[in-house]
Design a protein around this motif. Structure first.
Motif, PDB file in Angstrom:
ATOM      1  N   ALA A 249       0.908  -1.318   0.167  1.00  0.00           N
ATOM      2  CA  ALA A 249       0.167   0.129   0.014  1.00  0.00           C
ATOM      3  C   ALA A 249       0.806   1.112   0.123  1.00  0.00           C
ATOM      4  CB  ALA A 249      -0.954  -0.146   1.202  1.00  0.00           C
ATOM      5  N   ARG A 250       1.996   1.289   0.750  1.00  0.00           N
ATOM      6  CA  ARG A 250       2.770   2.337   0.845  1.00  0.00           C
ATOM      7  C   ARG A 250       3.425   2.626  -0.498  1.00  0.00           C
ATOM      8  NH1 ARG A 250       7.030   2.424   5.380  1.00  0.00           N
ATOM      9  NH2 ARG A 250       7.599   4.296   4.155  1.00  0.00           N
ATOM     10  N   ALA A 251       3.750   1.663  -1.155  1.00  0.00           N
ATOM     11  CA  ALA A 251       4.726   1.700  -2.449  1.00  0.00           C
ATOM     12  C   ALA A 251       3.610   2.002  -3.587  1.00  0.00           C
ATOM     13  CB  ALA A 251       4.950   0.211  -3.012  1.00  0.00           C
ATOM     14  N   LEU A 252       2.375   1.833  -3.509  1.00  0.00           N
ATOM     15  CA  LEU A 252       1.161   2.355  -4.531  1.00  0.00           C
ATOM     16  C   LEU A 252       1.189   3.638  -4.312  1.00  0.00           C
ATOM     17  CD1 LEU A 252      -0.557   1.716  -6.930  1.00  0.00           C
ATOM     18  CD2 LEU A 252      -2.136   0.687  -5.044  1.00  0.00           C
ATOM     19  N   GLU A 253       1.134   4.143  -2.947  1.00  0.00           N
ATOM     20  CA  GLU A 253       0.806   5.542  -2.460  1.00  0.00           C
ATOM     21  C   GLU A 253       1.808   6.410  -2.989  1.00  0.00           C
ATOM     22  OE1 GLU A 253       0.205   8.278   1.533  1.00  0.00           O
ATOM     23  OE2 GLU A 253       0.224   6.023   1.517  1.00  0.00           O
ATOM     24  N   TYR A 254       3.323   5.862  -2.764  1.00  0.00           N
ATOM     25  CA  TYR A 254       4.256   6.612  -3.486  1.00  0.00           C
ATOM     26  C   TYR A 254       4.286   6.781  -4.790  1.00  0.00           C
ATOM     27  CZ  TYR A 254       9.147   7.886  -4.114  1.00  0.00           C
ATOM     28  OH  TYR A 254      10.320   8.690  -4.552  1.00  0.00           O
ATOM     29  N   PHE A 255       3.867   5.791  -5.505  1.00  0.00           N
ATOM     30  CA  PHE A 255       3.875   5.769  -7.175  1.00  0.00           C
ATOM     31  C   PHE A 255       2.889   6.910  -7.533  1.00  0.00           C
ATOM     32  CE2 PHE A 255       2.029   4.339 -11.088  1.00  0.00           C
ATOM     33  CZ  PHE A 255       2.932   4.438 -12.045  1.00  0.00           C
ATOM     34  N   VAL A 256       1.918   6.814  -7.030  1.00  0.00           N
ATOM     35  CA  VAL A 256       0.610   7.540  -7.307  1.00  0.00           C
ATOM     36  C   VAL A 256       1.012   9.141  -7.191  1.00  0.00           C
ATOM     37  CG1 VAL A 256      -1.496   8.329  -6.895  1.00  0.00           C
ATOM     38  CG2 VAL A 256      -1.328   5.910  -7.014  1.00  0.00           C
ATOM     39  N   ALA A 257       1.631   9.285  -6.174  1.00  0.00           N
ATOM     40  CA  ALA A 257       2.155  10.902  -5.705  1.00  0.00           C
ATOM     41  C   ALA A 257       3.309  11.235  -6.541  1.00  0.00           C
ATOM     42  CB  ALA A 257       2.734  10.813  -4.282  1.00  0.00           C
ATOM     43  N   HIS A 258       4.019  10.452  -7.460  1.00  0.00           N
ATOM     44  CA  HIS A 258       5.146  10.767  -8.376  1.00  0.00           C
ATOM     45  C   HIS A 258       4.864  10.323  -9.706  1.00  0.00           C
ATOM     46  CE1 HIS A 258       6.763  10.976  -4.193  1.00  0.00           C
ATOM     47  NE2 HIS A 258       7.633  11.591  -4.693  1.00  0.00           N
ATOM     48  N   TRP A 259       3.483   9.841 -10.025  1.00  0.00           N
ATOM     49  CA  TRP A 259       3.322   9.368 -11.467  1.00  0.00           C
ATOM     50  C   TRP A 259       3.654  10.159 -12.605  1.00  0.00           C
ATOM     51  CZ3 TRP A 259       0.319  11.480 -15.212  1.00  0.00           C
ATOM     52  CH2 TRP A 259      -0.566  12.344 -14.668  1.00  0.00           C
ATOM     53  N   SER A 260       3.631  11.804 -12.265  1.00  0.00           N
ATOM     54  CA  SER A 260       3.899  12.724 -13.461  1.00  0.00           C
ATOM     55  C   SER A 260       5.363  12.508 -13.800  1.00  0.00           C
ATOM     56  CB  SER A 260       3.536  13.775 -13.066  1.00  0.00           C
ATOM     57  OG  SER A 260       4.150  14.171 -11.967  1.00  0.00           O
ATOM     58  N   ASP A 261       6.261  11.944 -12.855  1.00  0.00           N
ATOM     59  CA  ASP A 261       7.548  11.858 -13.521  1.00  0.00           C
ATOM     60  C   ASP A 261       8.269  10.923 -14.267  1.00  0.00           C
ATOM     61  OD1 ASP A 261       7.805  13.936 -11.162  1.00  0.00           O
ATOM     62  OD2 ASP A 261       8.720  12.448  -9.808  1.00  0.00           O
ATOM     63  N   TYR A 262       6.926   9.947 -14.447  1.00  0.00           N
ATOM     64  CA  TYR A 262       7.420   8.818 -15.277  1.00  0.00           C
ATOM     65  C   TYR A 262       6.226   8.586 -16.451  1.00  0.00           C
ATOM     66  CZ  TYR A 262       9.356   8.103 -10.496  1.00  0.00           C
ATOM     67  OH  TYR A 262       9.758   8.240  -9.294  1.00  0.00           O
ATOM     68  N   PHE A 263       5.589   9.524 -16.647  1.00  0.00           N
ATOM     69  CA  PHE A 263       4.542   9.481 -17.683  1.00  0.00           C
ATOM     70  C   PHE A 263       5.073   9.036 -19.091  1.00  0.00           C
ATOM     71  CE2 PHE A 263       1.350  10.824 -20.978  1.00  0.00           C
ATOM     72  CZ  PHE A 263       0.342  10.174 -20.307  1.00  0.00           C
ATOM     73  N   ILE A 264       6.082   9.674 -19.693  1.00  0.00           N
ATOM     74  CA  ILE A 264       6.531   9.250 -20.957  1.00  0.00           C
ATOM     75  C   ILE A 264       7.771   8.545 -21.008  1.00  0.00           C
ATOM     76  CG2 ILE A 264       7.429  10.341 -23.277  1.00  0.00           C
ATOM     77  CD1 ILE A 264       4.389  10.662 -22.689  1.00  0.00           C
ATOM     78  N   ALA A 265       8.920   9.062 -20.020  1.00  0.00           N
ATOM     79  CA  ALA A 265      10.116   8.477 -20.237  1.00  0.00           C
ATOM     80  C   ALA A 265      10.511   8.180 -18.654  1.00  0.00           C
ATOM     81  CB  ALA A 265      11.337   9.894 -20.800  1.00  0.00           C
ATOM     82  N   GLY A 266      10.996   6.856 -18.645  1.00  0.00           N
ATOM     83  CA  GLY A 266      11.313   6.232 -17.244  1.00  0.00           C
ATOM     84  C   GLY A 266      12.633   6.483 -17.235  1.00  0.00           C
ATOM     85  N   GLN A 267      13.168   5.627 -16.010  1.00  0.00           N
ATOM     86  CA  GLN A 267      14.589   6.009 -15.678  1.00  0.00           C
ATOM     87  C   GLN A 267      15.469   4.878 -15.939  1.00  0.00           C
ATOM     88  OE1 GLN A 267      14.881   7.370 -11.500  1.00  0.00           O
ATOM     89  NE2 GLN A 267      13.258   8.878 -11.709  1.00  0.00           N
ATOM     90  N   GLY A 268      14.851   4.050 -16.687  1.00  0.00           N
ATOM     91  CA  GLY A 268      15.825   2.872 -17.239  1.00  0.00           C
ATOM     92  C   GLY A 268      15.493   1.382 -16.667  1.00  0.00           C
ATOM     93  N   ILE A 269      15.696   0.353 -17.051  1.00  0.00           N
ATOM     94  CA  ILE A 269      15.370  -0.925 -16.565  1.00  0.00           C
ATOM     95  C   ILE A 269      15.994  -1.365 -15.304  1.00  0.00           C
ATOM     96  CG2 ILE A 269      15.657  -3.490 -16.925  1.00  0.00           C
ATOM     97  CD1 ILE A 269      13.310  -2.552 -18.429  1.00  0.00           C
ATOM     98  N   GLY A 270      15.458  -1.585 -14.313  1.00  0.00           N
ATOM     99  CA  GLY A 270      15.947  -1.874 -12.977  1.00  0.00           C
ATOM    100  C   GLY A 270      15.754  -0.526 -11.786  1.00  0.00           C
TER     101      GLY A 270
END
Length: 445
Positions: free
Chosen positions: A294-315
């Protein structure tokens, strides 16, 4: 490096030797993935880190693909032409993951990209190309999967009985999660949840077997195997699959009732055994697992805009989890791939999987395969699965290939029937060969 060169040479020799009997190549690929975990792969390749440390089975897939490309390029072109946009989407995902990994200092997990996306998709392509000449390949793949899953369940049960990992102990001891004291085992797969996933997607396929005794033995073995993994999701899914197998298997009603009673009695004895202790403890106390997710999902939802198009690389998702103060990984491949190479491309990748199931599930009559396909989409989302090196990806892409093959076979049989109705004075056999040749060459018979 010498051992790696020898392994690659063996892979190409094996692929060339069985280029006309490619079922053996498929059995070899699935067997290596299921019987050799990632920590055991260096024993074969001699490489345990770096860009060349792909799983031994990935090298075999590349060899089989290369030989197939040289020996029968028409079949590959036929499949690519028929599913052009689908494979273009997958190619776009691979390209996005590659560019994200190369352009970000936090990425670089190219081996994970190869083992969990590129090699399994190539295997999917090879399977579909081989099915053009082998309409019974889907049945052969079912036999391979059930045999390998049964073997790993037996090994996991022996591990539980002996309280010993048996194989690859030195490699497993390097894994942070491995603790023999928990009595949670995985056979020859990479994690207990990987074995649970394998059991979940294989269990519905038991419905297509003809012999009642064999069905009962396999289901009981799978129930035992999932108890050894202590997977709560796996226990629920396998229980549901057992009921589905009994209901949808081709047998008389009274036989189904007797079969269900026998399975229920046998399951009751299993539940009364010490096997159930581990999963019972996890049901009572999940040791904070649900809270961490639940904490992991909450963190992702709070920062989802950082990864919408480009990610930070596999892993990169593992590093992001640490930076966010999480005690575990994000425990969901959709979320983890979203961080790795962007939400858009992660949705494309998993959307492509869902598309295969939705398109081909209504077209076939292969018992248990639709449920297996649905589980291949859903169950991997319950843990890190495809975002860690394991047999998870090769298993689910094999099930997806079986779905496509089974649907295509129904279409092919319909074509044969229509051809036979057009020319009733001739035997059906010539039409079957003509339609198959047309499927391969793309022309009318």
């Amino acid at each position: 490096m010498v051992r790696l060169v020898l392994w690659i040479a063996c892979c190409f020799g094996f692929a060339w030797l069985f280029r006309r009997r490619i079922r053996w190549a498929f059995a070899g690929i699935l067997g290596v993935w299921m019987l050799v975990p990632t920590v055991g792969s260096p024993l074969i390749t001699g490489v345990d880190s770096g860009a060349l440390s792909m799983h031994a089975a990935s090298w075999l897939i590349f060899a089989v693909f290369t030989v197939r490309l040289l020996h029968d390029p028409v079949s590959l072109r036929r499949v690519l032409g028929r599913e052009f946009f689908f494979f273009m989407v997958l190619a776009l995902v691979v390209l996005a993951a590659f560019l994200a990994s190369r352009s970000s200092p936090d990425g670089g997990g190219m081996v994970l990209l190869v083992d969990q996306i590129l090699a399994p998709v190539l295997f999917f392509l090879i399977l579909l190309s081989a099915a053009l000449d082998d309409p019974d390949l889907v049945t052969a793949l079912r036999t391979m999967l059930l045999t390998l899953v049964a073997a790993t369940c037996v090994i996991a049960l022996i591990q539980w009985l002996t309280h010993s990992v048996l194989f690859y102990e030195e490699g497993f001891l390097t894994q942070y999660w491995f603790n023999p004291e928990t009595d949670r085992w995985m056979g020859t797969l990479d994690q207990p949840l990987a074995l649970s996933l394998a059991i979940c997607v294989a269990a519905p396929l038991v419905a297509g077997l003809k012999h009642n005794l064999l069905q009962a033995l396999l289901l009981l073995l799978m129930i035992t195997g999932v108890l050894v993994t202590q997977s709560r999701v796996g226990l629920f899914v396998v229980g549901f699959s057992v009921v589905a197998v009994v209901l949808f298997a081709k047998r008389r009603v009274w036989v189904k009732i007797v079969f269900l009673v026998v399975l229920s009695v046998a399951t009751w004895f299993i539940v009364q055994s010490p096997l159930v202790a581990g999963v019972a403890e996890r049901l009572e106390d999940d040791t904070g697992s649900a809270e961490a997710r639940a904490r992991a999902l909450e963190y992702f939802v709070a920062h989802w805009s950082d990864y919408f198009i480009a990610g930070q690389g596999i892993g990169a998702s593992y590093k992001v989890a640490v930076q966010g103060g999480l005690q575990t990984s994000f425990e969901n491949p959709l979320v983890m791939y979203s961080i790795d190479f962007g939400i858009l491309f992660a949705l494309l990748y998993f959307g492509a999987m869902a598309y295969l199931v939705l398109k081909h599930a209504p077209r076939h009559h292969f018992r248990g395969l639709t449920l297996a396909g649905l589980l291949a989409v859903v169950v991997p989302q319950t843990y890190s699965s495809l975002a860690t090196r394991s047999a998870a990806a090769i298993l689910i892409w094999t099930v997806f290939a079986m779905l496509v093959m089974a649907g295509d076979e129904v279409v092919r049989q319909g074509q044969l029937l229509r051809e036979a109705q057009r020319y009733p004075e001739l035997p059906a056999a010539p039409y079957e060969g003509a339609v198959r040749e047309r499927d391969r060459a793309g022309r009318r018979p």
